[in-house]
Design an enzyme around this catalytic site. Structure first.
Site, PDB file in Angstrom:
ATOM      1  N   ASP A   1      -0.047  98.316  35.239  1.00  0.00           N
ATOM      2  CA  ASP A   1      -0.645  99.208  36.217  1.00  0.00           C
ATOM      3  C   ASP A   1      -2.154  98.996  36.136  1.00  0.00           C
ATOM      4  OD1 ASP A   1      -0.909 101.524  37.986  1.00  0.00           O
ATOM      5  OD2 ASP A   1      -1.569 102.602  36.204  1.00  0.00           O
TER       6      ASP A   1
ATOM      7  N   ASP B   1      -5.172 101.486  37.635  1.00  0.00           N
ATOM      8  CA  ASP B   1      -5.956 102.692  37.373  1.00  0.00           C
ATOM      9  C   ASP B   1      -5.361 103.495  36.224  1.00  0.00           C
ATOM     10  OD1 ASP B   1      -7.772 103.355  40.154  1.00  0.00           O
ATOM     11  OD2 ASP B   1      -6.105 101.955  40.352  1.00  0.00           O
TER      12      ASP B   1
ATOM     13  N   ASP C   1       0.633 104.135  32.638  1.00  0.00           N
ATOM     14  CA  ASP C   1       0.105 105.378  32.067  1.00  0.00           C
ATOM     15  C   ASP C   1       0.742 106.632  32.646  1.00  0.00           C
ATOM     16  OD1 ASP C   1      -1.261 105.038  34.623  1.00  0.00           O
ATOM     17  OD2 ASP C   1      -2.597 106.647  33.972  1.00  0.00           O
TER      18      ASP C   1
END
Length: 222
Positions: A10, A12, A171
Site C-alpha cells: 500500500d 499512504d 496499514d
C-alpha cells in the site's frame, strides 16, 4: 534469506507518511466549501478510501456530507494536492533500506493503492522512487479497487509476479481484507493510518519498524 517473489505495498500510511499533504489539501477544500479545518491527527484516521471518502469524512466532522457537497469539493482537493503532493510527505523510517534489501534479493516490488494512479505516480516520482516498482496500480487502474481482491491480483500480474509467490504490506483493514480475499499473506505496519490498532486488523504479522520486514517475509516462504 529467501522471500516471496513479489512484494505488494500500500502507499499512504504504509510506505509514506502522506498525512501532512493530505491534511493541507483536505482543509483547503473544506475552506472552499465554507467549512472549518479538521485537526491533522484526526485526518490520519480518515485516509485510505480515496479523495471522495476523505472529503466525506472531513465534511461529516463539521456537519452534513451530502454527495453533492463531496463532489463540489473534489476539484479543489485534487488541484491543491497535485501542486503540493510531496511538500511534507516523507518515507517511513527504514522503508528505503528495506526496499533496497528486497530488490537486491531479486524481489519484484509493486504498489497497490486507492489513490488515483496519476497521483500515486506523481508522489512516487517526487520521492525519486519511479524505478523501484515493477507496477503501480491505483483505484482507477481496475474495475473494483481494494478491498476487492482483483486489485491485488492485477497488481501482482502487472508486476510480472505470481499470486502463489507474493506477499502484501499495508496499514488498514482495507489492505488486510484485500490481501485475505486474494489469498496472499499480509503484513500490517503499526505506524500507519488505521483507525484501530494494527494487532486488531487480522494480518499474518505486525511490524513496528521496517527493519523487521525481512524476517517476517522470509517466514512466509515454505
Amino acid at each position: 534469506m529467501k522471500y516471496p517473489g513479489t512484494i505488494v505495498f500500500d502507499l499512504d500510511g504504509t510506505l509514506v507518511d502522506t498525512a501532512p499533504d493530505l491534511t493541507a489539501a483536505l482543509n483547503h477544500a473544506l475552506g472552499e466549501l465554507g467549512r472549518p479545518p479538521v485537526d491533522p491527527q484526526a485526518v490520519r484516521h480518515m485516509v485510505g478510501h480515496g479523495a471522495r471518502k476523505l472529503l466525506e469524512r472531513g465534511l461529516a466532522a463539521s456537519g452534513t456530507a451530502s454527495p453533492a457537497l463531496v463532489e463540489a469539493g473534489v476539484p479543489a482537493f485534487l488541484d491543491y494536492y497535485w501542486l503540493h503532493i510531496a511538500d511534507g510527505s516523507r518515507p517511513f523510517e527504514g522503508v528505503e533500506a528495506a526496499m533496497d534489501r528486497l530488490a537486491a534479493a531479486g524481489c519484484r516490488l509493486a504498489v497497490c493503492t486507492n489513490k488515483p494512479v496519476a497521483l500515486a505516480q506523481g508522489l512516487i516520482g517526487a520521492l525519486g522512487w519511479t524505478k523501484r516498482f515493477s507496477a503501480v496500480m491505483g483505484f482507477d487502474s481496475v474495475p473494483l479497487p481494494k478491498p476487492d481482491p482483483g486489485h491485488v491480483w492485477a497488481t501482482i500480474e502487472a508486476a510480472g509476479g505470481d499470486v502463489a509467490d507474493a506477499a502484501y504490506v499495508g496499514d488498514s483493514m482495507t489492505d488486510v481484507a484485500a490481501a485475505r480475499a486474494a489469498g496472499v499473506p499480509v503484513v500490517a505496519v503499526s505506524f500507519g493510518f488505521s483507525d484501530r490498532p494494527a494487532a486488531a486488523l487480522g494480518a499474518d504479522a505486525v511490524i513496528d519498524h521496517y527493519d523487521a520486514l525481512d524476517g517476517v517475509l522470509a517466514g512466509f516462504v515454505r
